[in-house]
Design an enzyme around this catalytic site. Structure first.
Site, PDB file in Angstrom:
ATOM      1  N   THR A 180      13.524  13.613  51.416  1.00  0.00           N
ATOM      2  CA  THR A 180      13.215  12.898  50.186  1.00  0.00           C
ATOM      3  C   THR A 180      12.058  13.611  49.504  1.00  0.00           C
ATOM      4  O   THR A 180      11.173  14.140  50.168  1.00  0.00           O
ATOM      5  CB  THR A 180      12.847  11.423  50.490  1.00  0.00           C
ATOM      6  OG1 THR A 180      12.484  10.789  49.278  1.00  0.00           O
ATOM      7  CG2 THR A 180      11.732  11.284  51.494  1.00  0.00           C
ATOM      8  N   GLU A 325      14.721   6.528  53.065  1.00  0.00           N
ATOM      9  CA  GLU A 325      14.248   6.031  54.360  1.00  0.00           C
ATOM     10  C   GLU A 325      15.037   4.811  54.834  1.00  0.00           C
ATOM     11  O   GLU A 325      14.906   4.389  55.974  1.00  0.00           O
ATOM     12  CB  GLU A 325      12.764   5.628  54.246  1.00  0.00           C
ATOM     13  CG  GLU A 325      11.787   6.774  53.992  1.00  0.00           C
ATOM     14  CD  GLU A 325      11.665   7.149  52.517  1.00  0.00           C
ATOM     15  OE1 GLU A 325      12.618   6.915  51.741  1.00  0.00           O
ATOM     16  OE2 GLU A 325      10.618   7.692  52.146  1.00  0.00           O
ATOM     17  N   LYS A 433      -2.366   0.759  34.970  1.00  0.00           N
ATOM     18  CA  LYS A 433      -3.505  -0.127  35.213  1.00  0.00           C
ATOM     19  C   LYS A 433      -4.365  -0.152  33.958  1.00  0.00           C
ATOM     20  O   LYS A 433      -5.065   0.803  33.661  1.00  0.00           O
ATOM     21  CB  LYS A 433      -4.311   0.373  36.417  1.00  0.00           C
ATOM     22  CG  LYS A 433      -3.571   0.145  37.726  1.00  0.00           C
ATOM     23  CD  LYS A 433      -3.604   1.351  38.630  1.00  0.00           C
ATOM     24  CE  LYS A 433      -2.492   1.297  39.645  1.00  0.00           C
ATOM     25  NZ  LYS A 433      -1.847   2.574  39.905  1.00  0.00           N
ATOM     26  N   TRP A 438      -2.237  -5.109  35.603  1.00  0.00           N
ATOM     27  CA  TRP A 438      -1.131  -4.189  35.797  1.00  0.00           C
ATOM     28  C   TRP A 438      -0.061  -4.380  34.719  1.00  0.00           C
ATOM     29  O   TRP A 438       0.309  -5.505  34.389  1.00  0.00           O
ATOM     30  CB  TRP A 438      -0.475  -4.435  37.159  1.00  0.00           C
ATOM     31  CG  TRP A 438      -1.267  -3.908  38.304  1.00  0.00           C
ATOM     32  CD1 TRP A 438      -2.374  -3.097  38.245  1.00  0.00           C
ATOM     33  CD2 TRP A 438      -1.014  -4.157  39.691  1.00  0.00           C
ATOM     34  NE1 TRP A 438      -2.824  -2.823  39.510  1.00  0.00           N
ATOM     35  CE2 TRP A 438      -2.012  -3.456  40.424  1.00  0.00           C
ATOM     36  CE3 TRP A 438      -0.053  -4.871  40.400  1.00  0.00           C
ATOM     37  CZ2 TRP A 438      -2.074  -3.469  41.812  1.00  0.00           C
ATOM     38  CZ3 TRP A 438      -0.113  -4.886  41.787  1.00  0.00           C
ATOM     39  CH2 TRP A 438      -1.106  -4.193  42.482  1.00  0.00           C
TER      40      TRP A 438
HETATM   41  P1  ADP Z   1      13.037   9.939  45.596  1.00  0.00           P
HETATM   42  O1  ADP Z   1      11.678   9.525  46.075  1.00  0.00           O
HETATM   43  O2  ADP Z   1      13.398  11.350  45.804  1.00  0.00           O
HETATM   44  O3  ADP Z   1      13.399   9.367  44.245  1.00  0.00           O
HETATM   45  P2  ADP Z   1      14.734   7.948  46.833  1.00  0.00           P
HETATM   46  O4  ADP Z   1      16.047   8.115  46.267  1.00  0.00           O
HETATM   47  O5  ADP Z   1      14.596   7.643  48.251  1.00  0.00           O
HETATM   48  O6  ADP Z   1      13.983   9.238  46.647  1.00  0.00           O
HETATM   49  O7  ADP Z   1      13.996   6.875  45.947  1.00  0.00           O
HETATM   50  C1  ADP Z   1      13.740   5.590  46.383  1.00  0.00           C
HETATM   51  C2  ADP Z   1      12.958   4.862  45.338  1.00  0.00           C
HETATM   52  O8  ADP Z   1      13.762   4.651  44.176  1.00  0.00           O
HETATM   53  C3  ADP Z   1      12.514   3.494  45.747  1.00  0.00           C
HETATM   54  O9  ADP Z   1      11.340   3.548  46.526  1.00  0.00           O
HETATM   55  C4  ADP Z   1      12.300   2.823  44.406  1.00  0.00           C
HETATM   56  O10 ADP Z   1      11.053   3.152  43.850  1.00  0.00           O
HETATM   57  C5  ADP Z   1      13.361   3.446  43.544  1.00  0.00           C
HETATM   58  N1  ADP Z   1      14.536   2.560  43.421  1.00  0.00           N
HETATM   59  C6  ADP Z   1      15.662   2.587  44.145  1.00  0.00           C
HETATM   60  N2  ADP Z   1      16.539   1.654  43.717  1.00  0.00           N
HETATM   61  C7  ADP Z   1      15.949   1.011  42.698  1.00  0.00           C
HETATM   62  C8  ADP Z   1      16.329  -0.060  41.823  1.00  0.00           C
HETATM   63  N3  ADP Z   1      17.505  -0.659  41.905  1.00  0.00           N
HETATM   64  N4  ADP Z   1      15.439  -0.451  40.891  1.00  0.00           N
HETATM   65  C9  ADP Z   1      14.228   0.139  40.780  1.00  0.00           C
HETATM   66  N5  ADP Z   1      13.824   1.151  41.555  1.00  0.00           N
HETATM   67  C10 ADP Z   1      14.662   1.581  42.504  1.00  0.00           C
END
Ligand code: ADP
Length: 537
Positions: A180, A325, A433, A438
């Site tokens: 990731t 993860e 912020k 927020w």
């Molecule tokens: P990268 O960090 O490379 O983008 P990931 O695909 O693992 O890798 O990303 C996961 C992140 O994507 C989550 O921690 C979250 O912040 C965001 N995310 C995933 N699904 C959603 C969703 N439905 N709505 C908002 N954010 C999301």
């Protein structure tokens, strides 16, 4: 009860035995190719035996640099079912990061699509431990400066179609891995065990989650190099689901045609893909009445987009949340039976949230003073645990930041309402912020993308002397809307929806919003661009 191991081997053997006639449709460089699960099973066995002949042993990592197609699906099973580890490599990472992860994972063999061979040529001197490259093509081998190059189909011809997959593996043994992207520094590796993948696939089959079944026709748009295409290929093989794999360089028009021709019922991708498809459906007409679920995750699905799918085109839309993860499915916006009587607006409110926790997982949300109240207001960081949640990053000392006391701290700030529906407010690092309060960039983006002239919008923070940070919106207009809307008009549109101090200080019109390797807004780059622009003006 018996302690029988949960292995990927059971999935493929079930597909071969019970669903030999079901199809895998693959869009490749040579057109549409079709295989039955029987044919595909034999090809997968041949590949496993060929990898053995090349010296791949239990626990070895085998990398793939490939689009979504049947050969990649063969690798998805041949590698783990022979005891090795499938390492899917994100082809859109920088060459430096690709070479880092190949070395960090210690990939022994790489399977690569012909158009991606030049990418490997660029880094070949920095990945000396790779012993062989297998080019996944039915055409001639491309001219290349790589050494030890094999032709995929030639290897398969020599492989054993009756190869016995391993049934004696430990269910906790690694089956796959995926890196990731980290905010800073190198990507972080996540290992998926056989057990984790099998249980996650079972969760995809639940009626109250994605309900993947034999009757479905599944088209994962999400790349197979990204979190196992959200586990859909595994679930589909296990359940005997017909699969449609869209191959390289597809456009929204190609996707829509494939969905129409193959009568796709379930598809999955990030919001930018669905915005593109909506745009295409508005321009040209397609019969997509077979679709029963458009799964959307990776970043927040804008409410306006969900409304367009559901109300304008009558296509059911399903919002979900997860991360590399978490295999990834963790939270899904399934409605409850008694929601059927709600108004369409109220139903949309539920669909626009990320949803409730998937059975099998546990969560807690930690705010300033311990666990937050279920009031839809108090914000806290989401932490998860369960059998398909990673317990560490692969050989990486950054593990201790995210994995603490048996929980994964997701880095996502959320609220949870009385019904248990989670809403992602922002990533911790993207929250704005302002004056000690927020502001959620996600909420502002959703509101902006509901404007009839706005195609895409991303909101980022810029530093501010008095308020610490202030929001600035970057907006891409729809085709034909240029000149129709002004900054002031957009501000007026937002005013009734937000407190005064939430309204962005500036609206910047852009041609395109920079995206990550998997199509999410690239907030880091955007912040730099906007801060540069603001500094100049
Ligand atoms: P990268 O960090 O490379 O983008 P990931 O695909 O693992 O890798 O990303 C996961 C992140 O994507 C989550 O921690 C979250 O912040 C965001 N995310 C995933 N699904 C959603 C969703 N439905 N709505 C908002 N954010 C999301």
């Amino acid at each position: 009860m018996m302690q029988t191991p949960l292995l990927l081997t059971q999935m493929i053997e079930r597909a071969e035995k019970y669903f030999p006639k079901k199809e895998i449709v693959s869009r490749t460089e040579s057109g549409i190719e079709r295989f039955t699960y029987k044919e595909w099973g034999e090809r997968t066995r041949r590949l496993a035996s060929a990898l053995n002949t090349l010296g791949v042993k239990e626990g070895d990592k085998v990398g793939t640099l490939a689009w979504n197609h049947h050969r990649h699906l063969e690798a998805y099973f041949a590698i783990p079912c022979s005891g090795a580890v499938l390492h899917t490599i994100n082809i859109r990472l920088s060459p430096q990061h690709i070479s880092y992860i190949i070395n960090h994972a210690e990939d022994k063999v790489l399977l690569v699509d012909p158009d991606l061979v030049p990418l490997l040529e660029k880094i070949k001197d920095s990945i000396p431990n790779v012993e062989a490259f297998i080019v996944m093509t039915s055409g001639p081998l491309p001219e290349t400066s790589l050494d030890c190059v094999y032709h995929y189909e030639d290897l398969l011809k020599k492989g054993d179609p009756a190869y016995s997959f391993r049934t004696d593996l430990d269910e906790n043994a690694p089956a796959g891995m995926c890196y990731t992207s980290a905010t800073t520094g190198n990507p972080k590796g996540v290992i998926y065990s056989h057990r984790g993948i099998v249980l996650h696939a079972m969760a995809l089959g639940l009626a109250d989650t994605t309900a993947v079944s034999e009757r479905d026709v599944a088209l994962p748009v999400v790349p197979m190099f990204h979190v196992n295409a959200w586990g859909l290929p595994f679930a589909s093989v296990w359940f005997g689901t017909k699969q449609v794999l869209p191959g390289p360089y597809f456009t929204p028009a190609i996707l829509a045609s494939l969905m129409e021709e193959e009568k796709v019922t379930i598809t999955a991708g990030v919001p930018t893909i669905w915005l593109g498809l909506l745009n295409e459906m508005e321009k040209n007409s397609y019969d997509l009445s077979s679709l029963r679920s458009v799964l959307c995750g990776g970043s927040a699905a804008p409410r306006g987009m969900i409304k367009a799918f559901e109300e304008k085109f009558g296509i059911p839309f399903m919002h979900a949340y997860g991360m590399t993860e978490t295999s990834p499915l963790a939270v899904i916006a399934a409605s409850k039976s008694y929601h059927d009587d709600l108004s369409s607006d109220e139903k949309l409110d539920i669909k626009a949230k990320q949803g409730i926790l998937v059975p099998g997982l546990e969560m807690k949300i930690i705010g300033k003073d311990g666990e937050v109240a279920w009031d839809g207001k108090e914000m806290g960081e989401l932490a998860l645990r369960g059998p398909w949640i990673a317990s560490e990053y692969y050989q990486d000392e950054r593990s201790q930041d995210a994995f603490r006391d048996g929980w994964l701290y997701t880095g996502d700030v959320v609220t949870i309402d009385e019904e248990g529906y989670i809403k992602i407010v922002d990533r911790t690092k993207d929250l704005i912020k302002s004056g000690g309060e927020w502001i959620s960039s996600v909420d502002l983006e959703n509101a902006l993308m509901a404007h009839e002239d706005i195609f895409e919008a991303a909101v980022v923070a810029v530093p501010h002397a008095e308020w610490q940070e202030r929001p600035v919106a970057c907006v891409v207009l729809k085709e034909g809307s240029e000149g129709k809307v002004t900054k002031e008009g957009i501000v007026e549109f937002l005013k009734p929806q937000f407190a005064k101090w939430w309204i962005p200080d500036d609206i910047i019109f852009m041609e395109e919003i920079p995206k990550t390797s998997v199509g999410k807004f690239l907030k880091r780059t955007l912040r730099d661009q906007v801060q540069e622009k603001t500094a100049q003006s």
